[in-house]
Design a protein around this motif. Structure first.
Motif, PDB file in Angstrom:
ATOM      1  N   ALA A 192      17.154 -42.911  46.899  1.00  0.00           N
ATOM      2  CA  ALA A 192      16.615 -43.899  47.819  1.00  0.00           C
ATOM      3  C   ALA A 192      15.194 -44.240  47.407  1.00  0.00           C
ATOM      4  N   SER A 193      14.742 -45.402  47.780  1.00  0.00           N
ATOM      5  CA  SER A 193      13.375 -45.813  47.487  1.00  0.00           C
ATOM      6  C   SER A 193      12.808 -46.608  48.646  1.00  0.00           C
ATOM      7  N   ILE A 194      11.495 -46.665  48.689  1.00  0.00           N
ATOM      8  CA  ILE A 194      10.817 -47.397  49.751  1.00  0.00           C
ATOM      9  C   ILE A 194       9.549 -48.013  49.196  1.00  0.00           C
ATOM     10  N   ILE A 195       9.261 -49.206  49.649  1.00  0.00           N
ATOM     11  CA  ILE A 195       8.053 -49.931  49.281  1.00  0.00           C
ATOM     12  C   ILE A 195       7.127 -49.962  50.485  1.00  0.00           C
ATOM     13  N   ARG A 196       5.837 -50.059  50.224  1.00  0.00           N
ATOM     14  CA  ARG A 196       4.834 -50.008  51.273  1.00  0.00           C
ATOM     15  C   ARG A 196       5.096 -51.026  52.379  1.00  0.00           C
ATOM     16  N   SER A 197       5.626 -52.172  52.008  1.00  0.00           N
ATOM     17  CA  SER A 197       5.932 -53.202  52.990  1.00  0.00           C
ATOM     18  C   SER A 197       7.054 -52.802  53.939  1.00  0.00           C
ATOM     19  N   GLY A 198       7.806 -51.778  53.579  1.00  0.00           N
ATOM     20  CA  GLY A 198       8.896 -51.308  54.397  1.00  0.00           C
ATOM     21  C   GLY A 198      10.279 -51.541  53.836  1.00  0.00           C
ATOM     22  N   ARG A 199      10.384 -52.263  52.747  1.00  0.00           N
ATOM     23  CA  ARG A 199      11.690 -52.514  52.155  1.00  0.00           C
ATOM     24  C   ARG A 199      12.279 -51.224  51.606  1.00  0.00           C
ATOM     25  N   ILE A 200      13.528 -50.995  51.923  1.00  0.00           N
ATOM     26  CA  ILE A 200      14.213 -49.755  51.590  1.00  0.00           C
ATOM     27  C   ILE A 200      15.468 -50.064  50.791  1.00  0.00           C
ATOM     28  N   ASN A 201      15.747 -49.210  49.839  1.00  0.00           N
ATOM     29  CA  ASN A 201      16.974 -49.302  49.063  1.00  0.00           C
ATOM     30  C   ASN A 201      17.606 -47.919  48.981  1.00  0.00           C
ATOM     31  N   TYR A 202      18.901 -47.851  49.267  1.00  0.00           N
ATOM     32  CA  TYR A 202      19.650 -46.608  49.185  1.00  0.00           C
ATOM     33  C   TYR A 202      20.716 -46.701  48.114  1.00  0.00           C
ATOM     34  N   ALA A 203      20.984 -45.575  47.485  1.00  0.00           N
ATOM     35  CA  ALA A 203      22.198 -45.486  46.690  1.00  0.00           C
ATOM     36  C   ALA A 203      23.393 -45.669  47.615  1.00  0.00           C
TER      37      ALA A 203
END
Length: 113
Positions: A49-60
């Motif tokens: 999983a990853s997250i950007i400071r703006s709040g955008r999230i990506n999951y496997a």
């Protein structure tokens, strides 16, 4: 230079909760984008999983809906949360600064009775 330190791993009971933390240590670290990766024994490290400071999230795809990634921007810290853990054995979670590609040293998680 900055060091990313994972914490919160260890032996966790099935049905319990897991909260991993990736926090900077040493030099000043400005969080922009960070990710969690998982590496079971004998297997390759894989994106989790990853997250950007703006709040955008990506999951496997395989973990979406089971884990929650979050961040505290003021602390430049990233978290990984899971409730109601299943007995899924042992793995190591690593955090990565996706701007510099620096890795933490990992934290081992074992879900077992």
């Amino acid at each position: 230079q900055v060091q990313l330190v994972e914490s919160g791993g260890g032996l966790v009971q099935p049905g319990g909760s897991l909260r991993l933390t990736c926090a900077p240590s040493g030099s000043i670290f400005n969080f922009y984008a960070m990710g969690w990766y998982r590496q079971p024994p004998g297997k390759q490290r894989e994106f989790f999983a990853s997250i950007i400071r703006s709040g955008r999230i990506n999951y496997a795809e395989s973990v979406e809906g089971r884990f929650t990634i979050s961040s505290d921007n003021a602390k430049n810290t990233m978290y990984l949360q899971r409730n109601s853990l299943k007995p899924e054995g042992t793995t190591v979670f690593y955090c990565q600064d996706q701007v510099t590609n620096y890795w933490g040293r990992g934290t081992q998680v074992t879900v077992s009775s």
